[in-house]
Design a protein around this motif. Structure first.
Motif, PDB file in Angstrom:
ATOM      1  N   SER A 229       0.843  -1.204   0.000  1.00 35.85           N
ATOM      2  CA  SER A 229       0.000   0.000   0.000  1.00 35.85           C
ATOM      3  C   SER A 229       0.876   1.251   0.000  1.00 35.85           C
ATOM      4  CB  SER A 229      -0.915   0.012   1.221  1.00 35.85           C
ATOM      5  OG  SER A 229      -1.732  -1.126   1.213  1.00 35.85           O
ATOM      6  N   ALA A 230       1.987   1.198   0.756  1.00 41.42           N
ATOM      7  CA  ALA A 230       2.886   2.356   0.816  1.00 41.42           C
ATOM      8  C   ALA A 230       3.529   2.586  -0.547  1.00 41.42           C
ATOM      9  CB  ALA A 230       3.956   2.124   1.886  1.00 41.42           C
ATOM     10  N   ALA A 231       3.883   1.504  -1.230  1.00 41.82           N
ATOM     11  CA  ALA A 231       4.479   1.640  -2.561  1.00 41.82           C
ATOM     12  C   ALA A 231       3.461   2.244  -3.529  1.00 41.82           C
ATOM     13  CB  ALA A 231       4.954   0.272  -3.055  1.00 41.82           C
ATOM     14  N   LEU A 232       2.216   1.803  -3.399  1.00 40.79           N
ATOM     15  CA  LEU A 232       1.149   2.328  -4.251  1.00 40.79           C
ATOM     16  C   LEU A 232       0.920   3.813  -3.954  1.00 40.79           C
ATOM     17  CD1 LEU A 232      -0.848   1.258  -6.364  1.00 40.79           C
ATOM     18  CD2 LEU A 232      -2.485   0.869  -4.515  1.00 40.79           C
TER      19      LEU A 232
ATOM     20  N   ALA B 156      -1.424   9.282  -1.456  1.00 47.28           N
ATOM     21  CA  ALA B 156      -2.220   8.612  -0.418  1.00 47.28           C
ATOM     22  C   ALA B 156      -3.710   8.905  -0.571  1.00 47.28           C
ATOM     23  CB  ALA B 156      -1.722   9.029   0.963  1.00 47.28           C
ATOM     24  N   ALA B 157      -4.031  10.129  -1.081  1.00 48.80           N
ATOM     25  CA  ALA B 157      -5.438  10.524  -1.198  1.00 48.80           C
ATOM     26  C   ALA B 157      -6.187   9.657  -2.208  1.00 48.80           C
ATOM     27  CB  ALA B 157      -5.522  11.989  -1.602  1.00 48.80           C
ATOM     28  N   ALA B 158      -5.441   9.104  -3.178  1.00 46.04           N
ATOM     29  CA  ALA B 158      -6.098   8.311  -4.218  1.00 46.04           C
ATOM     30  C   ALA B 158      -6.279   6.854  -3.812  1.00 46.04           C
ATOM     31  CB  ALA B 158      -5.281   8.393  -5.504  1.00 46.04           C
ATOM     32  N   LEU B 159      -5.780   6.498  -2.625  1.00 46.88           N
ATOM     33  CA  LEU B 159      -5.881   5.089  -2.200  1.00 46.88           C
ATOM     34  C   LEU B 159      -7.308   4.767  -1.749  1.00 46.88           C
ATOM     35  CD1 LEU B 159      -2.658   4.519  -0.044  1.00 46.88           C
ATOM     36  CD2 LEU B 159      -3.054   3.840  -2.411  1.00 46.88           C
TER      37      LEU B 159
ATOM     38  N   ASP C 144      -6.586   0.224   1.667  1.00 54.64           N
ATOM     39  CA  ASP C 144      -5.155   0.543   1.613  1.00 54.64           C
ATOM     40  C   ASP C 144      -4.797   1.595   2.653  1.00 54.64           C
ATOM     41  OD1 ASP C 144      -3.932  -1.130  -0.320  1.00 54.64           O
ATOM     42  OD2 ASP C 144      -5.063  -0.092  -1.888  1.00 54.64           O
ATOM     43  N   ARG C 145      -5.702   2.581   2.791  1.00 57.86           N
ATOM     44  CA  ARG C 145      -5.416   3.622   3.800  1.00 57.86           C
ATOM     45  C   ARG C 145      -5.402   3.014   5.200  1.00 57.86           C
ATOM     46  NH1 ARG C 145      -8.543   7.319   0.744  1.00 57.86           N
ATOM     47  NH2 ARG C 145     -10.317   7.109   2.134  1.00 57.86           N
ATOM     48  N   SER C 146      -6.261   2.040   5.430  1.00 62.86           N
ATOM     49  CA  SER C 146      -6.280   1.416   6.767  1.00 62.86           C
ATOM     50  C   SER C 146      -4.976   0.627   6.993  1.00 62.86           C
ATOM     51  CB  SER C 146      -7.499   0.516   6.932  1.00 62.86           C
ATOM     52  OG  SER C 146      -7.346  -0.656   6.177  1.00 62.86           O
ATOM     53  N   TYR C 147      -4.395   0.068   5.935  1.00 54.54           N
ATOM     54  CA  TYR C 147      -3.114  -0.634   6.103  1.00 54.54           C
ATOM     55  C   TYR C 147      -1.987   0.343   6.434  1.00 54.54           C
ATOM     56  CZ  TYR C 147      -4.515  -5.390   5.057  1.00 54.54           C
ATOM     57  OH  TYR C 147      -5.059  -6.632   5.148  1.00 54.54           O
ATOM     58  N   LEU C 148      -2.051   1.542   5.792  1.00 56.98           N
ATOM     59  CA  LEU C 148      -1.019   2.544   6.122  1.00 56.98           C
ATOM     60  C   LEU C 148      -1.146   2.974   7.581  1.00 56.98           C
ATOM     61  CD1 LEU C 148      -0.860   4.825   2.944  1.00 56.98           C
ATOM     62  CD2 LEU C 148       0.602   2.916   3.591  1.00 56.98           C
ATOM     63  N   ALA C 149      -2.413   3.154   8.009  1.00 52.85           N
ATOM     64  CA  ALA C 149      -2.642   3.526   9.415  1.00 52.85           C
ATOM     65  C   ALA C 149      -2.176   2.406  10.334  1.00 52.85           C
ATOM     66  CB  ALA C 149      -4.123   3.812   9.630  1.00 52.85           C
ATOM     67  N   TYR C 150      -2.394   1.154   9.890  1.00 55.59           N
ATOM     68  CA  TYR C 150      -1.971  -0.010  10.692  1.00 55.59           C
ATOM     69  C   TYR C 150      -0.459  -0.007  10.890  1.00 55.59           C
ATOM     70  CZ  TYR C 150      -0.185  -4.770  11.145  1.00 55.59           C
ATOM     71  OH  TYR C 150       0.540  -5.869  11.521  1.00 55.59           O
ATOM     72  N   ARG C 151       0.285   0.265   9.789  1.00 51.56           N
ATOM     73  CA  ARG C 151       1.749   0.246   9.904  1.00 51.56           C
ATOM     74  C   ARG C 151       2.230   1.301  10.897  1.00 51.56           C
ATOM     75  NH1 ARG C 151       6.105   1.170   5.095  1.00 51.56           N
ATOM     76  NH2 ARG C 151       5.452   3.323   5.365  1.00 51.56           N
ATOM     77  N   GLU C 152       1.618   2.491  10.808  1.00 47.37           N
ATOM     78  CA  GLU C 152       1.995   3.558  11.748  1.00 47.37           C
ATOM     79  C   GLU C 152       1.699   3.136  13.178  1.00 47.37           C
ATOM     80  OE1 GLU C 152       0.560   7.585  11.371  1.00 47.37           O
ATOM     81  OE2 GLU C 152       1.170   7.544   9.266  1.00 47.37           O
TER      82      GLU C 152
ATOM     83  N   THR D 291      -6.758  -1.623  14.127  1.00 45.77           N
ATOM     84  CA  THR D 291      -6.938  -0.530  13.167  1.00 45.77           C
ATOM     85  C   THR D 291      -7.364  -1.059  11.792  1.00 45.77           C
ATOM     86  OG1 THR D 291      -4.621  -0.616  12.538  1.00 45.77           O
ATOM     87  CG2 THR D 291      -5.198   0.962  14.254  1.00 45.77           C
ATOM     88  N   LEU D 292      -7.249  -2.353  11.576  1.00 50.27           N
ATOM     89  CA  LEU D 292      -7.621  -2.934  10.281  1.00 50.27           C
ATOM     90  C   LEU D 292      -9.098  -3.337  10.280  1.00 50.27           C
ATOM     91  CD1 LEU D 292      -4.534  -5.254   9.648  1.00 50.27           C
ATOM     92  CD2 LEU D 292      -5.133  -3.199   8.363  1.00 50.27           C
ATOM     93  N   PRO D 293      -9.741  -3.292   9.113  1.00 51.29           N
ATOM     94  CA  PRO D 293     -11.127  -3.794   9.043  1.00 51.29           C
ATOM     95  C   PRO D 293     -11.130  -5.277   9.429  1.00 51.29           C
ATOM     96  CG  PRO D 293     -10.503  -2.660   7.005  1.00 51.29           C
ATOM     97  CD  PRO D 293      -9.269  -2.783   7.816  1.00 51.29           C
ATOM     98  N   ARG D 294     -12.193  -5.698  10.113  1.00 49.50           N
ATOM     99  CA  ARG D 294     -12.236  -7.088  10.617  1.00 49.50           C
ATOM    100  C   ARG D 294     -12.060  -8.125   9.507  1.00 49.50           C
ATOM    101  NH1 ARG D 294     -11.149  -4.370  13.552  1.00 49.50           N
ATOM    102  NH2 ARG D 294     -12.098  -3.645  15.468  1.00 49.50           N
TER     103      ARG D 294
END
Lengths: 174, 475
Positions: free
Chosen positions: B393-396, B402-405, B409-417, B447-450
């Motif tokens: 997701s970060a590579a994408l 990030a706004a176009a994700l 994908d945005r939830s995965y970026l939030a998860y990594r943080e 932080t990820l969807p179930r």
């Protein structure tokens, strides 16, 4: 531009009042919105300030903990090293005493027998041609070519004390 | 750190013949003539007017022995020195007397105390462990470091290296592991061997490990960067000899931390060059692999005995090159690796463990039901799988912004943080229990969807993510 006819002012009063009321409504809405925005901004600023304060407190506490731990570690080490230095000093004192007592063996009646056995040992290790001399500290020093063997009483005493055995180290351990 | 002039106690014993026929002095080597009955690798003492130096027999030719002097040959003059051979390879006393002591690579005290004594002498080079007597590694060694305990669990009897590059906090991590590690066993001991470290680093290690040293749980063996290279070669062997006795005779779980094995390999190269051996890859001797194996294979568990020896070696990869002979050959022998990443360190995360590049091959022997916690292995698998997806997701996001994700994908970026903040980042003096570590992993996963938590059972999700409105069944 022409002015309003005389006497028209009273007729316009309701219009004026309406415009005035509308303007007041807009002002009140603006005030309300500004107050809300100010409250949000204030709340965010308070949150940020609280977070910064919390981070600063955490960093300060961590730094203080680390500093205290370091000081405590150094003090503990100093105390531990003092204990070890005491043991080492005791070991050296015991070594000095043992070496001194070993030198006194020269005055013992059994010393000639000890000397003979040391000469025998020197011949075993260096061969029958070894030149063997008695040392003033007691015991012998032997040489054969470039090889030399120190069987003096102080050297033998130090070798015995240098044994890694716990039986010996018990002399200076608490 | 060496050269205190005091012979280690075990070098003494019965009187030895002194040889004065020093025929040549070449660099750190002495050629002694007229010797008889001397063996290869035998230890020796070189008596000078200033005191005693120490050495090892490197080569024998007729009645000539070539001795490498640990402290160097500066100031030595043929005719003014005597060489005494010990009659055996270097041996050290083993026993509990080592606990709480600080010694150099030869085992001579650096803490001002008397020489270490023990109930028997063992050769520093050690004995190979009979493979038939080995028990497989089992049960965890908990380090208190979340990134390791949760995702690359260290197992009793395992050898798990830390691969790092210069400038990263590998020494802080190794020291933290040595200061905090525990096992379920009744006794846990640590042997920390520092090789080729600066005096500042050694002071840091001593300060950080003081609590464990003074409580008699730790042995510190220190070889500084300006200490003799051959002493650096002895340092890990001495550490392992001490550890083997504590483990297999006293029944303790012993963790041996070796830092830095790259400095050790440099010393092997230096001594090999002094012996005029034919160099192999990048000047290291061709036997570097078997030399490293002779160290790493001394860890493990022995059948019908209680203790264990676990090894955590630290390697700095020159220029970050994982194909360099030292990490490359180490990787063939060890059971996984913990890789530190400069990119993660640049994000301010400590320890900067590259979790996707790290692996503990024996983790299943030490984690999970009846070992750590029922959900441990599933949580670790889910954390890593989600992190791999977050990397995509970060590579994408770098390509399209990030706004176009999409929302996922945005939830995965939030998860990594969240994962980095909650689980991977911790203080260098902070010890976390396994419970806390796994709970933090669950917080990040929340932080990820179930529907993305495909590696966790609905029962586990229900038990750990208490969100009744977002029931798993609705997901």
């Amino acid at each position: 531009m022409r002015s309003l006819p005389t006497g028209s002012a009273p007729s316009l009063a309701p219009l004026r009042d309406r415009i005035h009321a509308q303007a007041e409504g807009v002002v009140r809405a603006c005030e309300r919105k500004s107050a809300e925005e100010a409250a949000i901004t204030l709340a965010e600023a308070r949150r940020d300030a609280d977070a910064i304060t919390e981070r600063a407190v955490q960093a300060g506490e961590a730094a203080a903990r680390s500093d205290a731990a370091q000081r405590s570690a150094r003090r503990r080490r100093a105390a531990h090293e003092l204990d070890l230095a005491g043991r080492e000093s005791l070991r050296r004192e015991i070594e000095d005493r043992v070496v001194a007592r070993a030198r006194m063996l020269r005055t013992y009646p059994a010393y000639p027998r000890l000397l003979a056995s040391l000469r025998e040992r020197a011949r075993e290790m260096l061969g029958p041609d070894a030149a063997i001399e008695e040392h003033p500290d007691g015991g012998v020093v032997a040489a054969s070519g470039t090889r030399r063997l120190d069987l003096t009483l102080p050297a033998l005493a130090r070798a015995a004390l240098g044994s890694p055995s716990e039986e010996v180290s018990a002399l200076w351990m608490p | 750190m060496s050269g205190d002039g005091r012979a280690p106690s075990w070098a003494a014993g019965e009187p030895r013949v002194a040889h004065r026929d020093v025929q040549a002095i070449r660099g750190p080597l002495l050629v002694v003539g007229g010797v008889d009955g001397v063996g290869w690798d035998e230890s020796a003492q070189v008596a000078t007017e200033e005191g005693v130096r120490h050495g090892l027999v490197l080569e024998l030719d007729g009645d000539q022995a070539t001795v490498q002097v640990f402290e160097g040959t500066d100031g030595l003059v043929p005719g003014a020195i005597e060489v005494r051979f010990a009659g055996s390879p270097l041996r050290v006393p083993v026993g509990a007397g080592w606990l709480g002591r600080v010694c150099n690579g030869r085992g001579a005290p650096l803490d001002g105390g008397p020489p270490v004594t023990g109930d028997r002498l063992e050769p520093v080079a050690g004995w190979p462990m009979n493979p038939v007597d080995r028990d497989p590694p089992h049960e965890p060694v908990l380090t208190g470091v979340s990134a390791i305990d949760a995702l690359t669990t260290l197992v009793r009897g395992q050898k798990l290296p830390i691969f790092s590059v210069a400038g990263l906090p590998h020494l802080a991590l190794a020291t933290q592991i040595a200061a905090q590690a525990t096992s379920a066993g009744t006794r846990f001991r640590v042997v920390f061997a520092a090789m080729g470290l600066t005096h500042a680093d050694i002071a840091y290690v001593r300060d950080r490990l003081e609590e464990r040293t003074s409580s008699g749980e730790l042995v510190l063996i220190l070889n500084a960067a300006d200490d003799p290279a051959i002493e650096r070669i002895l340092t890990p062997r001495l550490a392992l000899t001490v550890a083997e006795h504590l483990a297999f005779d006293d029944g303790a779980d012993v963790l041996v931390v070796l830092s830095d094995m790259t400095n050790y390999a440099e010393a092997v190269r230096e001594v090999s060059a002094a012996r005029r051996e034919i160099p192999a890859r990048r000047g290291y001797p061709g036997y570097l692999y078997s030399d490293l194996a002779s160290l790493y294979e001394r860890c493990g568990r022995v059948r019908d005995r209680d203790g264990s020896v676990t090894i955590v070696p630290v390697l700095t990869m020159p220029a970050g090159d994982i194909t360099h002979p030292v990490p490359d050959l180490t990787g063939y022998i060890t059971e996984g690796q913990i890789v530190l990443s400069p990119e993660i360190a640049a994000r301010g995360v400590y320890p900067p463990v590259d979790t996707l590049g790290s692996l503990s091959r024996l983790m299943r022997h030490g984690a999970g039901a009846r070992r750590t916690r029922d959900d441990h292995l599933d949580v670790a698998a889910q954390v890593l799988a989600a992190l791999a997806r977050a990397r995509q997701s970060a590579a994408l996001a770098e390509l399209v912004g990030a706004a176009a994700l999409g929302e996922t994908d945005r939830s995965y970026l939030a998860y990594r943080e969240e994962l980095e903040r909650e689980l991977l980042d911790q203080g260098d003096a902070e010890s976390r229990s396994l419970e806390e570590t796994l709970d933090r992993a669950w917080t990040a996963l929340a932080t990820l969807p179930r529907q993305e938590l495909t590696m966790l059972s609905p029962e586990m999700i229900r038990a750990h993510l208490e969100l009744p409105d977002e029931g798993v069944d609705d997901a």
